[in-house]
Design an enzyme around this catalytic site. Structure first.
Site, mmCIF file in Angstrom:
data_model
loop_
_atom_site.group_PDB
_atom_site.id
_atom_site.type_symbol
_atom_site.label_atom_id
_atom_site.label_comp_id
_atom_site.label_asym_id
_atom_site.label_seq_id
_atom_site.Cartn_x
_atom_site.Cartn_y
_atom_site.Cartn_z
ATOM 1 N N HIS A 164 0.808 -1.028 -0.011
ATOM 2 C CA HIS A 164 0.117 -0.053 -0.029
ATOM 3 C C HIS A 164 0.807 1.316 -0.044
ATOM 4 O O HIS A 164 1.831 1.264 0.694
ATOM 5 C CB HIS A 164 -0.813 0.105 1.101
ATOM 6 C CG HIS A 164 -1.758 1.378 1.217
ATOM 7 N ND1 HIS A 164 -2.929 1.317 0.633
ATOM 8 C CD2 HIS A 164 -1.626 2.451 1.858
ATOM 9 C CE1 HIS A 164 -3.607 2.677 0.827
ATOM 10 N NE2 HIS A 164 -2.603 3.154 1.685
ATOM 11 N N ASP B 37 -15.067 2.161 7.016
ATOM 12 C CA ASP B 37 -14.360 3.273 6.567
ATOM 13 C C ASP B 37 -14.932 4.059 5.383
ATOM 14 O O ASP B 37 -14.491 5.336 5.455
ATOM 15 C CB ASP B 37 -13.102 2.464 5.901
ATOM 16 C CG ASP B 37 -11.777 3.584 5.613
ATOM 17 O OD1 ASP B 37 -11.499 4.279 6.379
ATOM 18 O OD2 ASP B 37 -11.597 3.594 4.176
ATOM 19 N N ARG C 108 -15.131 12.633 7.244
ATOM 20 C CA ARG C 108 -14.061 13.139 7.802
ATOM 21 C C ARG C 108 -13.354 14.184 6.505
ATOM 22 O O ARG C 108 -13.015 15.268 7.048
ATOM 23 C CB ARG C 108 -12.695 12.245 7.880
ATOM 24 C CG ARG C 108 -12.702 11.384 9.036
ATOM 25 C CD ARG C 108 -11.996 10.289 8.843
ATOM 26 N NE ARG C 108 -10.493 10.560 8.600
ATOM 27 C CZ ARG C 108 -9.599 9.825 8.307
ATOM 28 N NH1 ARG C 108 -9.860 8.608 7.775
ATOM 29 N NH2 ARG C 108 -8.219 10.299 7.943
ATOM 30 N N SER D 141 -7.712 3.718 9.120
ATOM 31 C CA SER D 141 -8.506 3.608 7.866
ATOM 32 C C SER D 141 -7.817 2.746 6.820
ATOM 33 O O SER D 141 -8.156 1.957 6.026
ATOM 34 C CB SER D 141 -8.467 4.887 7.012
ATOM 35 O OG SER D 141 -8.888 5.218 5.822
ATOM 36 N N LYS E 85 -8.406 -1.543 5.851
ATOM 37 C CA LYS E 85 -8.748 -2.207 4.394
ATOM 38 C C LYS E 85 -7.626 -3.102 4.043
ATOM 39 O O LYS E 85 -8.023 -4.163 3.523
ATOM 40 C CB LYS E 85 -8.433 -0.951 3.492
ATOM 41 C CG LYS E 85 -9.907 -0.039 3.423
ATOM 42 C CD LYS E 85 -9.689 0.987 2.101
ATOM 43 C CE LYS E 85 -8.525 2.135 2.399
ATOM 44 N NZ LYS E 85 -9.074 3.153 3.201
#
Length: 433
Positions: free
Chosen positions: A82, A161, A168, A183, A187
């Site tokens: 990621h 999320d 947010r 967050s 995932k």
């Protein structure tokens, strides 16, 4: 249990337990707790923070708010990566085929771009016919056969999320480290991989502006991973200038193809080798970093990584003739060359400004409903540390309509040229485990 009491508790620096966090997440996902109360709680968290234990509990509650992907039927260690986002970041398109060509298994679930940072799904969808969504069994069969799937996140993955991030975004509570970490990691945990490699970027084109912030976020996410029994490590990388030379979806796909063929920009190749070699170590395919790097160089030199990318494009319905002949890709019909106004060394190449300009050209979206023009973008001819002469072409802009003078001015503002020699930046700052 009442939501107003929990807001008061956090406002007064209290610490949540597991039942309280589960109550908040369950209630918000089901619609029992209204936006205005969750907004108040998010703001209280921004001011008073969360402990590491609270952040772990929040991450788990969010991860299990929807479907948890079960890829146990995939043979071997399933690796994942990621990136925290940047300008010109097309690393997934390169790293995933590289590690798969070395024998690792990877299911990479990606998202779409929002703002000035591009999304991997947008890049993949610039390949005609490419399908980013597949059924669960199809993914398993594909990865067992060719080792790789590059897909989009399903609507059932981490619904908490999705709701929290949307809130947010409109309440000024995005830049809160525990909320960012939970967050991202929720995932990753729900995605079902055995290992997680985090590319945490800092600088003008990244969400974290300083190296210290990036390290803090990385260490928090690594701790969450450990407590969730996930092998997690992080690379800290520089995003003060764009990664590679291409910015814009189709242009970045073409650059990814060039890199898989062994002709990519040095900075992009360097970062990809660092990330991919760590992933091979996590997969237990290698125990020595140098041997892992050499194996990755070999699959590029021998054409195996490029072949693997073609395999995934074919498996997901894409027209592989575009990969074999990138000149088939549509590019912006209006081409503008930006020339240097003086001689010297490039000291600054502001990634944020270049990303915003690409978005204004149509290559990004301000809202999730915006339609992207895959063919527009920028090709950089020079990077930080390079020497230029007056009238040298600094970059080429691809658009589909006349480029306003305001945009040209912004592009010049993104560049600083000085007389003194400038050292080229180090792209990989640190590896954290």
């Amino acid at each position: 249990m009442r939501m107003v009491d929990l807001i008061e508790l956090k406002k007064n620096h209290g610490e949540f337990n597991e039942k309280q966090i589960q109550f908040i997440i369950d209630g918000y996902v089901k619609g029992d707790i209204p936006d205005y109360q969750v907004s108040a709680l998010l703001m209280a968290i921004c001011f008073t923070g969360l402990t590491t234990q609270e952040t772990v509990l929040l991450t788990k509650a969010m991860a299990y708010s929807g479907e948890i992907m079960d890829f146990s039927q995939i043979d071997g260690v399933l690796v994942d990566k990621h990136s925290t986002g940047g300008v010109g970041d097309k690393t997934t398109l390169i790293i995933a085929p590289m590690v798969a060509a070395c024998g690792a298994k990877i299911v990479k679930m990606s998202g779409r771009g929002l703002g000035h940072t591009g999304g991997t799904l947008d890049k993949l969808e610039s390949i005609p016919g490419y399908c980013v969504f597949k059924k669960h069994k199809e993914i398993i069969d594909q990865v067992n056969e060719i080792g790789i799937a590059l897909i989009g996140q399903t609507d059932d993955l981490v619904p908490a999320d999705k709701k929290l991030y949307a809130l947010r975004d409109v309440t000024g509570t995005v830049s809160c480290m525990p909320l960012i970490a939970s967050s991202i990691m929720s995932k990753k945990i729900a995605s079902g991989a055995d290992t997680i490699l985090l590319d945490v970027k800092y600088g003008q084109g990244a969400f974290m502006k300083t190296r210290e912030e990036a390290i803090q976020l990385a260490n928090l996410m690594i701790e969450i991973g450990k407590r969730c029994q996930k092998d997690t490590c992080a690379i800290i990388s520089d995003m003060n200038q764009p990664l590679g030379k291409a910015i814009g979806n189709t242009l970045e796909v073409i650059e990814a193809i060039d890199t898989l063929r062994g002709n990519g920009p040095e900075d992009l190749e360097e970062l990809c080798l660092e990330i991919a070699s760590e992933m091979l170590l996590q997969a237990k395919l290698f125990t020595d970093k140098k041997k892992a790097v050499q194996a990755l160089k070999n699959v590029i030199d021998q054409g195996e990584a490029y072949k693997k990318f073609k395999q995934v494009v074919i498996a997901q319905g894409g027209d592989v003739s575009y990969i074999e002949n990138p000149r088939r890709f549509r590019r912006g019909s209006v081409m503008i060359k930006l020339a240097s106004k003086k001689a010297g060394y490039i000291k600054k190449l502001d990634a944020r400004i270049l990303g915003i300009v690409t978005m204004k050209l149509g290559g990004g979206r301000l809202t999730k409903e915006d339609v992207i023009d895959h063919s527009v973008g920028i090709i950089l001819n020079r990077k930080i540390g390079d020497h230029v002469q007056e009238d040298d072409i600094l970059m080429v802009i691809y658009a589909h309509k006349k480029v306003e003078e305001e945009i040209i001015t912004q592009l010049y503002q993104a560049i600083e040229i000085v007389e003194q020699k400038v050292e080229k930046p180090v792209y990989v700052e640190e590896i954290l485990k």
